[in-house]
Write a protein that holds these residues in place. Structure first.
Motif, mmCIF file in Angstrom:
data_model
loop_
_atom_site.group_PDB
_atom_site.id
_atom_site.type_symbol
_atom_site.label_atom_id
_atom_site.label_comp_id
_atom_site.label_asym_id
_atom_site.label_seq_id
_atom_site.Cartn_x
_atom_site.Cartn_y
_atom_site.Cartn_z
ATOM 1 N N PHE A 1 -8.715 8.073 1.817
ATOM 2 C CA PHE A 1 -8.112 8.207 0.489
ATOM 3 C C PHE A 1 -7.737 6.825 -0.050
ATOM 4 O O PHE A 1 -7.560 5.875 0.724
ATOM 5 N N TYR A 2 -7.571 6.743 -1.369
ATOM 6 C CA TYR A 2 -6.984 5.529 -1.948
ATOM 7 C C TYR A 2 -5.629 5.246 -1.298
ATOM 8 O O TYR A 2 -5.276 4.098 -1.039
ATOM 9 N N ALA A 3 -4.871 6.312 -1.022
ATOM 10 C CA ALA A 3 -3.514 6.134 -0.497
ATOM 11 C C ALA A 3 -3.504 5.489 0.890
ATOM 12 O O ALA A 3 -2.540 4.800 1.236
ATOM 13 N N ASN A 4 -4.562 5.691 1.683
ATOM 14 C CA ASN A 4 -4.599 5.056 3.005
ATOM 15 C C ASN A 4 -4.718 3.543 2.866
ATOM 16 O O ASN A 4 -3.925 2.782 3.426
ATOM 17 N N MET A 5 -5.709 3.084 2.111
ATOM 18 C CA MET A 5 -5.950 1.634 2.046
ATOM 19 C C MET A 5 -4.939 0.940 1.128
ATOM 20 O O MET A 5 -4.534 -0.179 1.395
ATOM 21 N N GLU A 6 -4.537 1.616 0.041
ATOM 22 C CA GLU A 6 -3.585 0.984 -0.873
ATOM 23 C C GLU A 6 -2.194 0.881 -0.241
ATOM 24 O O GLU A 6 -1.497 -0.112 -0.439
ATOM 25 N N GLY A 7 -1.821 1.913 0.502
ATOM 26 C CA GLY A 7 -0.489 1.916 1.114
ATOM 27 C C GLY A 7 -0.473 1.399 2.532
ATOM 28 O O GLY A 7 0.581 1.355 3.159
ATOM 29 N N LYS A 8 -1.675 1.033 3.036
ATOM 30 C CA LYS A 8 -1.805 0.603 4.438
ATOM 31 C C LYS A 8 -1.155 1.636 5.368
ATOM 32 O O LYS A 8 -0.381 1.324 6.270
ATOM 33 N N ARG A 9 -1.514 2.880 5.115
ATOM 34 C CA ARG A 9 -0.997 4.010 5.888
ATOM 35 C C ARG A 9 -2.181 4.657 6.604
ATOM 36 O O ARG A 9 -2.952 5.390 5.984
#
Ligand SMILES: [Zn+2]
Ligand SMILES: [Zn+2]
Length: 283
Positions: free
Chosen positions: A216-224
């Motif tokens: 997801f965008y949220a994985n790479m953007e949030g480094k999660r």
């Protein structure tokens, strides 16, 4: 690429960019399936918001003047039934919708050997498959004795790729390599031992098809980091490296995010919610 190139995957030569300065590609994200789930399933450590956060499943088509490259091959109905996934449109329909005959595809880049990226094994009878050395070692070796690592692989897909090796239909790559002018692969690891991303030159600049380097965008953007993982440290490094490979942050395309179909224009009016044109203007 000739036969000697297949046997000895060569390292990228920076001069290649100078020798082949111009070719750019059209890039399509073609959705074929969906899986409903909630957000805690998509992050190590869960997610306090606990909201719906479904996975979309894609293959990507990279279309040049003379050649078409397919990135990943998805799964079929049997694969969907086995794992409780929902096929929205079979892969062959999506490809045909953008003018690609599966039987004529010459090159397939397999980002990694997970069931949702390396199935439909007989749909591309003419294709040469591009795979990282480390991925084939991973999915045929001792790590597959461990259920948490093995469960995302389909043994028949792996066996089929082994058969393709013996038929001379697999091009191995070790690290960074060039597939064609304007198309390079880059080993990331992290999610699997041999995961590779695909970098494509477009009119908008260098684009990175990250596949499961970031779901997801949220994985790479949030480094999660995402919970399906071989090596967390490499997954975190990959979040940095995929941005470094692209000419702009919006040119990094995650592997399973439904937002891709919202951030980029549909390939045609009839392709809304199904096929996005990634080298078109992001919305
Ligand atoms: Zn995967
Ligand atoms: Zn995946």
């Amino acid at each position: 690429m000739n036969d000697s190139d297949i046997m000895t995957a060569r390292q990228p030569d920076p001069k290649d960019t100078v020798i082949h300065p111009t070719e750019t590609y059209r890039v399509y994200a073609i959705k074929y399936a969906r899986h409903e789930r909630r957000s805690p399933a998509n992050f190590i450590g869960g997610d306090t918001h606990d909201v719906p956060m479904p996975l979309d499943y894609f293959v990507w088509a990279v279309v040049g003047k003379d050649r078409t490259f397919l990135v990943d091959t998805g799964f079929d109905q049997a694969g969907a039934d086995k794992r409780g996934r929902h096929i929205t449109r079979p892969i062959h329909e999506g490809l045909q919708a953008v003018g690609i005959d599966p039987a004529g595809v010459q090159d397939v880049v397999i980002t990694h050997m997970h069931y949702d990226h390396a199935g439909n094994r007989d749909l591309f009878p003419q294709a040469r498959y591009h795979v990282q050395d480390k991925e084939m070692s991973f999915c045929t070796g001792r790590c597959m004795c461990h259920h948490p690592l093995a469960l995302h692989f389909e043994p028949d897909d792996v066996a089929s790729m082994v058969h393709k090796v013996f038929k001379g239909r697999v091009a191995f790559h070790d690290g960074d390599d060039e597939i064609a002018p304007g198309i390079t692969v880059h080993h990331m690891g992290g999610h699997t031992a041999g995961l590779q991303v695909v970098r494509v030159r477009t009119e908008k600049g260098w684009m990175v098809l990250a596949s499961d380097a970031s779901h997801f965008y949220a994985n790479m953007e949030g480094k999660r980091p995402f919970p399906a993982v071989y090596n967390v440290a490499d997954m975190m490094e990959a979040y940095r490296r995929i941005y470094a490979l692209a000419d702009a942050p919006q040119l990094v395309i995650p592997g399973h995010d439904p937002q891709v179909l919202e951030r980029f224009p549909a390939a045609g009016r009839e392709h809304e919610g199904w096929i996005a044109r990634l080298d078109g203007d992001p919305r």
